[in-house]
Motif scaffolding. Structure first.
Motif, PDB file in Angstrom:
ATOM      1  N   MET A 175      -8.404  67.792  56.587  1.00 53.31           N
ATOM      2  CA  MET A 175      -8.814  66.757  55.664  1.00 53.31           C
ATOM      3  C   MET A 175      -9.571  65.662  56.405  1.00 53.31           C
ATOM      4  N   VAL A 176      -9.116  65.347  57.610  1.00 55.07           N
ATOM      5  CA  VAL A 176      -9.802  64.321  58.408  1.00 55.07           C
ATOM      6  C   VAL A 176     -11.220  64.779  58.723  1.00 55.07           C
ATOM      7  N   ILE A 177     -11.379  66.059  59.038  1.00 56.25           N
ATOM      8  CA  ILE A 177     -12.719  66.590  59.315  1.00 56.25           C
ATOM      9  C   ILE A 177     -13.601  66.458  58.077  1.00 56.25           C
ATOM     10  N   ALA A 178     -13.060  66.738  56.888  1.00 58.57           N
ATOM     11  CA  ALA A 178     -13.834  66.618  55.651  1.00 58.57           C
ATOM     12  C   ALA A 178     -14.272  65.179  55.416  1.00 58.57           C
ATOM     13  N   ILE A 179     -13.381  64.226  55.674  1.00 61.26           N
ATOM     14  CA  ILE A 179     -13.734  62.812  55.483  1.00 61.26           C
ATOM     15  C   ILE A 179     -14.838  62.405  56.450  1.00 61.26           C
ATOM     16  N   VAL A 180     -14.705  62.814  57.708  1.00 59.48           N
ATOM     17  CA  VAL A 180     -15.724  62.472  58.707  1.00 59.48           C
ATOM     18  C   VAL A 180     -17.068  63.101  58.341  1.00 59.48           C
TER      19      VAL A 180
ATOM     20  N   ALA B 153     -13.516  53.599  50.755  1.00 58.52           N
ATOM     21  CA  ALA B 153     -12.984  54.060  49.476  1.00 58.52           C
ATOM     22  C   ALA B 153     -12.252  55.399  49.574  1.00 58.52           C
ATOM     23  N   VAL B 154     -12.795  56.330  50.327  1.00 59.16           N
ATOM     24  CA  VAL B 154     -12.186  57.656  50.397  1.00 59.16           C
ATOM     25  C   VAL B 154     -10.799  57.613  51.048  1.00 59.16           C
ATOM     26  N   PRO B 155     -10.648  57.014  52.239  1.00 62.17           N
ATOM     27  CA  PRO B 155      -9.287  56.959  52.804  1.00 62.17           C
ATOM     28  C   PRO B 155      -8.299  56.178  51.934  1.00 62.17           C
ATOM     29  N   LEU B 156      -8.753  55.091  51.318  1.00 63.34           N
ATOM     30  CA  LEU B 156      -7.844  54.332  50.456  1.00 63.34           C
ATOM     31  C   LEU B 156      -7.411  55.143  49.241  1.00 63.34           C
ATOM     32  N   SER B 157      -8.326  55.887  48.657  1.00 64.74           N
ATOM     33  CA  SER B 157      -7.948  56.701  47.500  1.00 64.74           C
ATOM     34  C   SER B 157      -6.989  57.820  47.909  1.00 64.74           C
ATOM     35  N   LEU B 158      -7.172  58.367  49.103  1.00 60.12           N
ATOM     36  CA  LEU B 158      -6.246  59.404  49.565  1.00 60.12           C
ATOM     37  C   LEU B 158      -4.859  58.829  49.856  1.00 60.12           C
ATOM     38  N   VAL B 159      -4.808  57.630  50.422  1.00 60.50           N
ATOM     39  CA  VAL B 159      -3.515  56.983  50.659  1.00 60.50           C
ATOM     40  C   VAL B 159      -2.810  56.726  49.331  1.00 60.50           C
ATOM     41  N   GLY B 160      -3.561  56.276  48.338  1.00 60.38           N
ATOM     42  CA  GLY B 160      -2.985  56.066  47.006  1.00 60.38           C
ATOM     43  C   GLY B 160      -2.487  57.363  46.392  1.00 60.38           C
ATOM     44  N   THR B 161      -3.243  58.430  46.581  1.00 59.46           N
ATOM     45  CA  THR B 161      -2.830  59.733  46.059  1.00 59.46           C
ATOM     46  C   THR B 161      -1.538  60.202  46.719  1.00 59.46           C
ATOM     47  N   PHE B 162      -1.468  60.044  48.051  1.00 59.32           N
ATOM     48  CA  PHE B 162      -0.245  60.435  48.746  1.00 59.32           C
ATOM     49  C   PHE B 162       0.940  59.586  48.298  1.00 59.32           C
ATOM     50  N   GLY B 163       0.697  58.313  48.010  1.00 60.43           N
ATOM     51  CA  GLY B 163       1.771  57.447  47.527  1.00 60.43           C
ATOM     52  C   GLY B 163       2.300  57.902  46.180  1.00 60.43           C
ATOM     53  N   VAL B 164       1.398  58.239  45.272  1.00 62.13           N
ATOM     54  CA  VAL B 164       1.811  58.712  43.950  1.00 62.13           C
ATOM     55  C   VAL B 164       2.536  60.051  44.070  1.00 62.13           C
ATOM     56  N   MET B 165       2.032  60.915  44.937  1.00 62.27           N
ATOM     57  CA  MET B 165       2.698  62.208  45.140  1.00 62.27           C
ATOM     58  C   MET B 165       4.116  62.012  45.674  1.00 62.27           C
ATOM     59  N   TYR B 166       4.292  61.066  46.574  1.00 62.51           N
ATOM     60  CA  TYR B 166       5.612  60.795  47.144  1.00 62.51           C
ATOM     61  C   TYR B 166       6.561  60.241  46.085  1.00 62.51           C
ATOM     62  N   ILE B 167       6.065  59.311  45.276  1.00 63.26           N
ATOM     63  CA  ILE B 167       6.900  58.708  44.225  1.00 63.26           C
ATOM     64  C   ILE B 167       7.338  59.756  43.204  1.00 63.26           C
ATOM     65  N   LEU B 168       6.436  60.676  42.861  1.00 64.94           N
ATOM     66  CA  LEU B 168       6.759  61.706  41.870  1.00 64.94           C
ATOM     67  C   LEU B 168       7.514  62.890  42.458  1.00 64.94           C
ATOM     68  N   GLY B 169       7.689  62.895  43.784  1.00 68.42           N
ATOM     69  CA  GLY B 169       8.448  63.963  44.414  1.00 68.42           C
ATOM     70  C   GLY B 169       7.663  65.237  44.650  1.00 68.42           C
TER      71      GLY B 169
ATOM     72  N   SER C 225      -2.601  71.789  47.533  1.00 67.96           N
ATOM     73  CA  SER C 225      -2.790  70.347  47.383  1.00 67.96           C
ATOM     74  C   SER C 225      -3.814  69.828  48.385  1.00 67.96           C
ATOM     75  N   LEU C 226      -3.732  70.300  49.626  1.00 69.46           N
ATOM     76  CA  LEU C 226      -4.699  69.880  50.638  1.00 69.46           C
ATOM     77  C   LEU C 226      -6.108  70.316  50.274  1.00 69.46           C
ATOM     78  N   MET C 227      -6.245  71.530  49.754  1.00 67.22           N
ATOM     79  CA  MET C 227      -7.560  72.012  49.346  1.00 67.22           C
ATOM     80  C   MET C 227      -8.112  71.168  48.201  1.00 67.22           C
ATOM     81  N   ALA C 228      -7.282  70.862  47.232  1.00 66.95           N
ATOM     82  CA  ALA C 228      -7.724  70.055  46.093  1.00 66.95           C
ATOM     83  C   ALA C 228      -8.137  68.655  46.541  1.00 66.95           C
ATOM     84  N   LEU C 229      -7.373  68.056  47.438  1.00 71.84           N
ATOM     85  CA  LEU C 229      -7.718  66.725  47.937  1.00 71.84           C
ATOM     86  C   LEU C 229      -9.020  66.746  48.735  1.00 71.84           C
ATOM     87  N   THR C 230      -9.231  67.799  49.509  1.00 64.75           N
ATOM     88  CA  THR C 230     -10.460  67.920  50.290  1.00 64.75           C
ATOM     89  C   THR C 230     -11.671  68.064  49.372  1.00 64.75           C
ATOM     90  N   ILE C 231     -11.557  68.892  48.349  1.00 65.66           N
ATOM     91  CA  ILE C 231     -12.664  69.075  47.408  1.00 65.66           C
ATOM     92  C   ILE C 231     -12.922  67.794  46.618  1.00 65.66           C
TER      93      ILE C 231
END
Length: 105
Positions: free
Chosen positions: A1-6, A28-44, A51-57
């Motif tokens: 995922m880091v490679i995709a962002i770079v 914007a991209v790293p902040l949106s990913l951090v927010g996504t990971f936060g929501v994923m953590y809260i929802l369990g 999930s990694l593929m979807a986030l990368t795309i």
């Protein structure tokens, strides 16, 4: 995922050749990913390969839609002689359906 962002950031800089236009997805991209990971953590939810593929795309989608919006806004400002605010409103209206259709897949 880091490679995709770079890679996304490098492609934006290569095509637009603007530090400011590159700084926006760089933040914007790293902040949106951090927010996504936060929501994923809260929802369990767990982080698996799908999930990694979807986030990368989705990282590519976010930047591509932003670039398309920038092109529309610039086109209206150059061809139509509109102010930046008017051009932003009209350009955003044109890509709104596309963004909605991508989000609802």
């Amino acid at each position: 995922m880091v490679i995709a962002i770079v890679l996304v950031i490098l492609v934006v800089f290569f095509f637009l050749r603007s530090v400011w236009a590159t700084a926006i997805p760089s933040i914007a991209v790293p902040l949106s990913l951090v927010g996504t990971f936060g929501v994923m953590y809260i929802l369990g939810y767990t982080l698996d390969n799908l999930s990694l593929m979807a986030l990368t795309i989705s990282t590519g989608f976010v930047v591509e839609r932003r670039h398309r919006g920038d092109r529309n806004i610039t086109r209206y400002m150059e061809m139509g002689g509109m102010s930046p605010t008017e051009a932003a409103l009209k350009g955003s209206q044109e890509i709104g359906f596309t963004v909605l259709s991508i989000a609802c897949r």
